[in-house]
Write a protein that holds these residues in place. Structure first.
Motif, PDB file in Angstrom:
ATOM      1  N   UNK A 122       0.823  -1.210   0.000  1.00  0.00           N
ATOM      2  CA  UNK A 122       0.000   0.000   0.000  1.00  0.00           C
ATOM      3  C   UNK A 122       0.856   1.258   0.000  1.00  0.00           C
ATOM      4  N   UNK A 123       0.411   2.272  -0.714  1.00  0.00           N
ATOM      5  CA  UNK A 123       1.122   3.547  -0.763  1.00  0.00           C
ATOM      6  C   UNK A 123       0.557   4.437   0.334  1.00  0.00           C
ATOM      7  N   UNK A 124       1.045   4.215   1.547  1.00  0.00           N
ATOM      8  CA  UNK A 124       0.567   4.941   2.717  1.00  0.00           C
ATOM      9  C   UNK A 124       1.765   5.507   3.465  1.00  0.00           C
ATOM     10  N   UNK A 125       1.524   6.545   4.266  1.00  0.00           N
ATOM     11  CA  UNK A 125       2.627   7.141   5.020  1.00  0.00           C
ATOM     12  C   UNK A 125       3.224   6.140   6.003  1.00  0.00           C
ATOM     13  N   UNK A 126       2.383   5.353   6.642  1.00  0.00           N
ATOM     14  CA  UNK A 126       2.879   4.360   7.596  1.00  0.00           C
ATOM     15  C   UNK A 126       3.806   3.359   6.899  1.00  0.00           C
ATOM     16  N   UNK A 127       3.388   2.879   5.726  1.00  0.00           N
ATOM     17  CA  UNK A 127       4.204   1.912   5.001  1.00  0.00           C
ATOM     18  C   UNK A 127       5.519   2.547   4.537  1.00  0.00           C
ATOM     19  N   UNK A 156       6.762  11.972   1.657  1.00  0.00           N
ATOM     20  CA  UNK A 156       5.640  11.365   2.364  1.00  0.00           C
ATOM     21  C   UNK A 156       4.303  11.741   1.722  1.00  0.00           C
ATOM     22  N   UNK A 157       4.366  12.400   0.576  1.00  0.00           N
ATOM     23  CA  UNK A 157       3.140  12.737  -0.153  1.00  0.00           C
ATOM     24  C   UNK A 157       2.618  11.467  -0.818  1.00  0.00           C
ATOM     25  N   UNK A 158       1.485  10.971  -0.367  1.00  0.00           N
ATOM     26  CA  UNK A 158       0.942   9.718  -0.894  1.00  0.00           C
ATOM     27  C   UNK A 158      -0.144   9.960  -1.946  1.00  0.00           C
ATOM     28  N   UNK A 217       0.463   8.526 -11.695  1.00  0.00           N
ATOM     29  CA  UNK A 217       1.805   8.627 -11.129  1.00  0.00           C
ATOM     30  C   UNK A 217       1.751   9.311  -9.768  1.00  0.00           C
ATOM     31  N   UNK A 218       2.777   9.079  -8.952  1.00  0.00           N
ATOM     32  CA  UNK A 218       2.830   9.688  -7.630  1.00  0.00           C
ATOM     33  C   UNK A 218       3.053  11.199  -7.757  1.00  0.00           C
TER      34      UNK A 218
END
Length: 385
Positions: free
Chosen positions: A90-95, A118-120, A138-139
């Motif tokens: 997952x593309x999450x801040x925690x991960x 940290x921008x998800x 894209x991110x």
């Protein structure tokens, strides 16, 4: 393709920061200097290969010292630097925080003065002029920077044969959305075409490759670290991959992404259109480098009735094998499986191999190397004929 593309090959056998920084500086000098690519005040994304939570010593990710040294050079030049990737899962801040910490990027950013992304968020963009992808998601950070520098790791890969500069840019696709690309394009030719589209859209101004310690065998995460002793860099990710593949004894045009690059006339697929600067390539070639066999059985197509072809394909295809004695029941394989054919029974994975697309995401993202790729002996025999 008459112009020779420059690839810097600098000898470096250690991650000791001063020695490594000098090697990267030498690579810049061979390619015309930092100022040729980056201007003071520009915001630069160092797109590292941060596949998953792996310690640097496992050689599955770009070494943090490599990223730190590169960031220090760019910051000294007046650039602002962001280190980032969208790892598997997952593309999450925690991960992201977990991956950055375990992979050593948290320490690399602190030591160098770089920032961590940290921008998800993500954005849909048009794939103008691309071959296969009309749109890409894209991110956000990719769209927020002035320049991108790819910082890949020299590794083998169970599906793509080789992980280098081009495939590294797959990490601009956010999180689990990457699984959709595997599912929609299970054929390696289509998938590698998509990888080229993604790389061309990202358009890295420079590509570096951490070839100090690479990975051989069951890459990109379950292989074995192997000393190679080089820093590689080029303005062309396509030519850089040709040199990287040649270093480990591969025939470059057998690497799917390089084959697609040849078709698009982005490189010749040989060393003929490359000027290698710094050290001699022949001094570092590893002829005994262990690489996975990915050749399909497509040579059967059209040569026999379809029902026989399907049966033979099932018999000859490589397949994932789950080592339950090593499994910790984390469910990463189940969650990352693009066709969703893995289910958990008694907290252990079981796969419907009849519908497996052979992307090997399960093996790639297993934190405990509990997935092995089994290649039938008959396939090995047929590949030698």
């Amino acid at each position: 393709m008459s112009k020779l593309e420059k690839v810097a090959l600098i000898a470096c056998s250690t991650y000791e920061i001063e020695i490594l920084r000098n090697a990267i500086q030498n690579a810049f000098m061979e390619l015309g200097g930092v100022e040729k690519y980056i201007q003071p005040g520009e915001k630069v994304l160092l797109k590292a290969n941060l596949l998953m939570k792996k310690n640097p010593e496992e050689a599955a990710t770009t070494h943090p010292a490599f990223v730190q040294a590169l960031a220090e050079i760019l910051i000294a030049h007046g650039a602002s630097v962001i280190i980032g990737d969208s790892p598997g899962g997952p593309f999450s801040e925690k991960h992201l925080r977990g991956v950055y910490k375990v992979c050593g990027m948290e320490a690399a950013a602190e030591a160098s003065g770089a920032a961590l992304n940290y921008d998800i968020g993500h954005v849909e963009v048009k794939g103008e002029g691309l071959k296969l992808l009309k749109t890409l998601t894209v991110i956000n950070v990719l769209e927020d920077v002035d320049k991108v520098i790819s910082v890949s790791k020299l590794k083998t890969h169970g599906m793509a044969l080789f992980t280098g500069a081009v495939k590294n840019m797959f990490g601009i696709i956010p999180g689990l959305l990457k699984a959709e690309y595997h599912f929609k394009m299970p054929d390696i030719k289509d998938f590698s075409d998509a990888l080229l589209d993604i790389c061309q859209y990202a358009n890295p101004v420079l590509s570096f490759m951490d070839g100090i310690v690479g990975m051989e065998g069951e890459g990109p995460s379950a292989g074995t670290p192997r000393d190679i002793g080089v820093v590689l860099a080029s303005a062309s990710p396509y030519h850089l991959d040709v040199v990287g593949a040649s270093l480990i004894g591969l025939v470059p045009n057998e690497v799917p992404t390089i084959a697609r690059s040849i078709e698009r006339q982005l490189c010749a697929g040989t060393l003929e259109d490359i000027e290698i600067l710094g050290s001699s390539l022949s001094s570092f070639i590893k002829k005994d480098f262990r690489v996975p066999k990915i050749k399909s059985v497509s040579f059967l197509k059209g040569k026999m009735p379809k029902f026989i072809e399907r049966s033979l394909n099932q018999l000859l295809q490589p397949k994932p094998v789950f080592l339950h004695e090593l499994c910790i029941g984390c469910r990463d394989c189940e969650e990352s499986c693009p066709p969703k054919i893995i289910r958990m029974e008694e907290n252990r994975p079981v796969a419907d191999l009849d519908h497996c697309i052979r992307c090997f995401c399960c093996q790639e993202l297993c934190p405990k190397k509990a997935v092995r790729i089994h290649r039938p002996w008959l396939l090995d025999k047929m590949m030698k004929w």
